[in-house]
Design a protein around this motif. Structure first.
Motif, mmCIF file in Angstrom:
data_model
loop_
_atom_site.group_PDB
_atom_site.id
_atom_site.type_symbol
_atom_site.label_atom_id
_atom_site.label_comp_id
_atom_site.label_asym_id
_atom_site.label_seq_id
_atom_site.Cartn_x
_atom_site.Cartn_y
_atom_site.Cartn_z
ATOM 1 N N ASP A 174 0.825 -1.208 0.000
ATOM 2 C CA ASP A 174 0.000 0.000 0.000
ATOM 3 C C ASP A 174 0.861 1.261 0.000
ATOM 4 O O ASP A 174 1.802 1.384 0.784
ATOM 5 N N ILE A 175 0.541 2.171 -0.912
ATOM 6 C CA ILE A 175 1.174 3.487 -0.932
ATOM 7 C C ILE A 175 0.059 4.525 -0.908
ATOM 8 O O ILE A 175 -0.596 4.789 -1.916
ATOM 9 N N VAL A 199 -0.645 -0.189 -8.864
ATOM 10 C CA VAL A 199 -1.610 0.780 -9.378
ATOM 11 C C VAL A 199 -0.974 2.159 -9.501
ATOM 12 O O VAL A 199 -1.253 2.902 -10.453
ATOM 13 N N ARG A 200 -0.117 2.523 -8.562
ATOM 14 C CA ARG A 200 0.593 3.794 -8.662
ATOM 15 C C ARG A 200 1.452 3.844 -9.928
ATOM 16 O O ARG A 200 1.515 4.857 -10.632
ATOM 17 N N VAL A 201 2.141 2.738 -10.238
ATOM 18 C CA VAL A 201 2.940 2.682 -11.470
ATOM 19 C C VAL A 201 2.022 2.780 -12.683
ATOM 20 O O VAL A 201 2.316 3.502 -13.648
ATOM 21 N N LEU A 202 0.916 2.054 -12.659
ATOM 22 C CA LEU A 202 -0.052 2.093 -13.754
ATOM 23 C C LEU A 202 -0.523 3.524 -14.009
ATOM 24 O O LEU A 202 -0.606 3.969 -15.164
ATOM 25 N N PRO A 247 11.547 -2.745 2.753
ATOM 26 C CA PRO A 247 10.617 -1.962 3.590
ATOM 27 C C PRO A 247 11.042 -0.511 3.760
ATOM 28 O O PRO A 247 10.199 0.387 3.821
ATOM 29 N N GLU A 248 12.349 -0.262 3.810
ATOM 30 C CA GLU A 248 12.833 1.110 3.940
ATOM 31 C C GLU A 248 12.508 1.931 2.692
ATOM 32 O O GLU A 248 12.109 3.103 2.787
ATOM 33 N N ASP A 249 12.677 1.313 1.519
ATOM 34 C CA ASP A 249 12.303 1.988 0.274
ATOM 35 C C ASP A 249 10.812 2.314 0.262
ATOM 36 O O ASP A 249 10.397 3.391 -0.176
ATOM 37 N N LEU A 250 10.012 1.366 0.732
ATOM 38 C CA LEU A 250 8.565 1.563 0.755
ATOM 39 C C LEU A 250 8.194 2.744 1.649
ATOM 40 O O LEU A 250 7.330 3.563 1.294
ATOM 41 N N ARG A 268 10.028 5.335 2.271
ATOM 42 C CA ARG A 268 10.407 6.568 1.572
ATOM 43 C C ARG A 268 9.392 6.906 0.484
ATOM 44 O O ARG A 268 9.052 8.085 0.278
ATOM 45 N N ALA A 269 8.905 5.880 -0.235
ATOM 46 C CA ALA A 269 7.911 6.126 -1.285
ATOM 47 C C ALA A 269 6.617 6.665 -0.690
ATOM 48 O O ALA A 269 5.999 7.594 -1.242
#
Length: 243
Positions: A24-25, A32-35, A230-233, A235-236
């Motif tokens: 989830d972002i 979906v965010r990339v889409l 998880p750290e990248d997530l 930050r996103a």
């Protein structure tokens, strides 16, 4: 050029971030965010090529197009080739654009930049790169593109490497793995066996160069954030919250 068929390969398995495409972002799954960013690039229809019904359902629940592909593909290139044949069996689209499924903040301009080199009929594959931060010169996880100007506003790729190259004064260039293929080039590519340099460097694009395919590169201002941990997530998510 005619429009491209834009495909986002996605597989559920990920060792460092389980079920990564569905992470989830800020209220929507990452895929979906990339889409959404791919749709904003406005260069043609967009679909997610996936190996799991949960990904397909998440995409469709958010109004997107998803196609199920075999779970045993060795690479994203193989997955998008199958998806292109399923979605466009009449081959109306001459160009196929592969956008990674873990770059939720990819700029639409960067996606269009990967497509741009194909305006030259001699180019088989287009991709993108950016100037590498000197702090990462010696980091093998940052793939370097060895390029030279092609006289048409882009650069021709001579090699890709995890080593620190080229030597001498001047910037290094960080390759970003988004590819625009001529349909015929993609078909040729997936039929080729892994090549010696590809296996040595663990870089799939070297298979194309070793087979004599021309790859040209557009330069962009900065690298998109990819999500692998998880750290990248985190930050996103923070980046989306600040938009």
């Amino acid at each position: 050029m005619t429009a491209a068929l834009v495909l986002i390969p996605a597989r559920l398995a990920a060792s460092r971030l389980p079920r990564k495409p569905l992470a989830d972002i800020c209220g929507k799954p990452m895929i979906v965010r990339v889409l959404e960013q791919a749709l904003n690039a406005d260069i043609g229809p967009v679909a997610v090529a996936c190996d799991d019904k949960d990904i397909a359902e998440a995409v469709r629940d958010n109004g997107g197009t998803a196609v199920m592909t075999r779970p045993d593909h060795a690479s994203g290139s193989d997955r998008i080739h199958e998806a292109a044949e399923l979605l466009d069996p009449e081959r109306k689209h001459e160009f196929i654009l592969n956008v990674q499924g873990d770059v939720p903040l990819i700029a639409p301009e960067a996606i269009r930049a990967a497509f741009a080199p194909l305006s030259n009929p001699e180019v088989a594959i287009g991709t993108i790169a950016t100037e590498l931060d000197p702090a990462f010169r010696d980091d093998p996880t940052f793939v370097k593109a060895i390029i030279t100007p092609n006289g048409q506003g882009h650069h021709r790729a001579l090699y890709f490497t995890r080593a620190t190259a080229p030597s001498g004064d001047g910037p290094l260039h960080h390759h970003i793995g988004i590819y625009a293929y001529r349909r015929t080039a993609l078909a040729d590519f997936v039929r080729l066996p892994p090549s010696p340099l590809e296996m040595r460097e663990k870089l799939e694009q070297l298979r194309a160069l070793e087979a004599g395919m021309r790859i040209d590169v557009s330069m962009i201002d900065s690298a998109p954030m990819d999500v692998n941990t998880p750290e990248d997530l985190a930050r996103a998510r923070a980046a989306y919250q600040s938009l």
